[in-house]
Design a protein around this motif. Structure first.
Motif, PDB file in Angstrom:
ATOM      1  N   PHE A  57      10.200  64.542  55.321  1.00 51.25           N
ATOM      2  CA  PHE A  57      10.779  64.892  56.614  1.00 51.25           C
ATOM      3  C   PHE A  57      10.343  63.869  57.659  1.00 51.25           C
ATOM      4  CE2 PHE A  57      11.010  66.895  60.722  1.00 51.25           C
ATOM      5  CZ  PHE A  57      12.143  67.699  60.673  1.00 51.25           C
ATOM      6  N   ASP A 105      15.665  70.905  65.800  1.00 53.29           N
ATOM      7  CA  ASP A 105      16.111  72.090  65.065  1.00 53.29           C
ATOM      8  C   ASP A 105      14.943  72.781  64.373  1.00 53.29           C
ATOM      9  OD1 ASP A 105      18.704  71.594  65.869  1.00 53.29           O
ATOM     10  OD2 ASP A 105      19.383  70.860  63.912  1.00 53.29           O
ATOM     11  N   HIS A 109      15.923  73.962  56.073  1.00 54.19           N
ATOM     12  CA  HIS A 109      16.162  72.849  56.995  1.00 54.19           C
ATOM     13  C   HIS A 109      15.175  71.710  56.722  1.00 54.19           C
ATOM     14  CE1 HIS A 109      17.153  70.556  60.513  1.00 54.19           C
ATOM     15  NE2 HIS A 109      15.882  70.581  60.876  1.00 54.19           N
ATOM     16  N   SER A 154      16.418  70.000  53.666  1.00 53.00           N
ATOM     17  CA  SER A 154      17.678  69.281  53.920  1.00 53.00           C
ATOM     18  C   SER A 154      17.439  67.981  54.667  1.00 53.00           C
ATOM     19  CB  SER A 154      18.640  70.155  54.724  1.00 53.00           C
ATOM     20  OG  SER A 154      19.072  71.234  53.955  1.00 53.00           O
ATOM     21  N   ALA A 155      16.542  67.999  55.621  1.00 53.56           N
ATOM     22  CA  ALA A 155      16.275  66.809  56.430  1.00 53.56           C
ATOM     23  C   ALA A 155      15.598  65.696  55.637  1.00 53.56           C
ATOM     24  CB  ALA A 155      15.430  67.180  57.645  1.00 53.56           C
ATOM     25  N   ALA A 189      13.715  62.247  58.874  1.00 52.82           N
ATOM     26  CA  ALA A 189      14.373  63.169  59.804  1.00 52.82           C
ATOM     27  C   ALA A 189      14.860  62.467  61.068  1.00 52.82           C
ATOM     28  CB  ALA A 189      13.416  64.298  60.176  1.00 52.82           C
ATOM     29  N   ASP A 233      16.951  66.793  63.786  1.00 55.20           N
ATOM     30  CA  ASP A 233      16.225  67.522  62.742  1.00 55.20           C
ATOM     31  C   ASP A 233      14.908  68.063  63.295  1.00 55.20           C
ATOM     32  OD1 ASP A 233      18.134  67.058  60.709  1.00 55.20           O
ATOM     33  OD2 ASP A 233      17.177  65.164  60.154  1.00 55.20           O
ATOM     34  N   TYR A 234      14.226  67.224  64.063  1.00 52.44           N
ATOM     35  CA  TYR A 234      12.960  67.653  64.668  1.00 52.44           C
ATOM     36  C   TYR A 234      13.180  68.813  65.637  1.00 52.44           C
ATOM     37  CZ  TYR A 234      10.054  63.828  62.881  1.00 52.44           C
ATOM     38  OH  TYR A 234       9.347  62.983  62.081  1.00 52.44           O
TER      39      TYR A 234
END
Length: 105
Positions: free
Chosen positions: A13, A24, A54, A57-58, A17, A21-22
Motif C-alpha cells: 500500500f 479513502d 480497500h 485493492s490499493a 497507493a 487511496d490514502y
C-alpha cells in the motif's frame, strides 16, 4: 495467515497507493469507529471488511484481491476475530488506528 497478508498489503500500500487511496483508508477507519461506537455490529463488520479490502485493492496485486473476492480468505479470517463472536463492537473502536497512522505518515 491474516498477519502475513496484512503486513505485506501494508508494505505494498505504501509503495503503490494514490492520494485518494490514502484518504479513502482514513475515511473507512472513521466509518468503522462510528459504527462500532453506535453498537452496530452489521455496519461495523461491513466497514471492517471494506477497510481490509480497500487496503488490498490499493496494492494493485490483482491475485490477492481475487482471492479475497472469491471468499477464500475473508470469511475465515475476518469472522475468526473474537470481537465478532462477542458482539462487543465497542472494542473495535480504534482497531485500525495504528495501521492508519503508520501507513499515512
Amino acid at each position: 495467515m491474516r498477519r502475513a497478508i496484512e503486513v505485506e498489503a501494508c508494505l505494498l500500500f505504501v509503495e503503490r497507493a494514490t492520494e485518494k487511496d490514502y484518504s479513502d483508508l482514513v475515511e473507512l477507519d472513521k466509518l468503522l469507529n462510528t459504527a462500532a461506537r453506535a453498537g452496530d455490529t452489521r455496519s461495523s463488520l461491513g466497514a471492517d471488511m471494506s477497510f481490509h479490502l480497500h487496503l488490498v485493492s490499493a496494492t494493485k496485486v490483482s491475485r490477492l484481491r481475487e482471492i479475497l473476492d472469491k471468499g477464500e480468505v475473508e470469511q475465515r479470517v475476518f469472522m475468526a476475530a473474537p470481537e465478532w463472536d462477542s458482539g462487543d463492537t465497542h472494542s473495535l473502536v480504534g482497531i485500525h488506528t495504528d495501521i492508519v497512522e503508520a501507513i499515512c505518515r
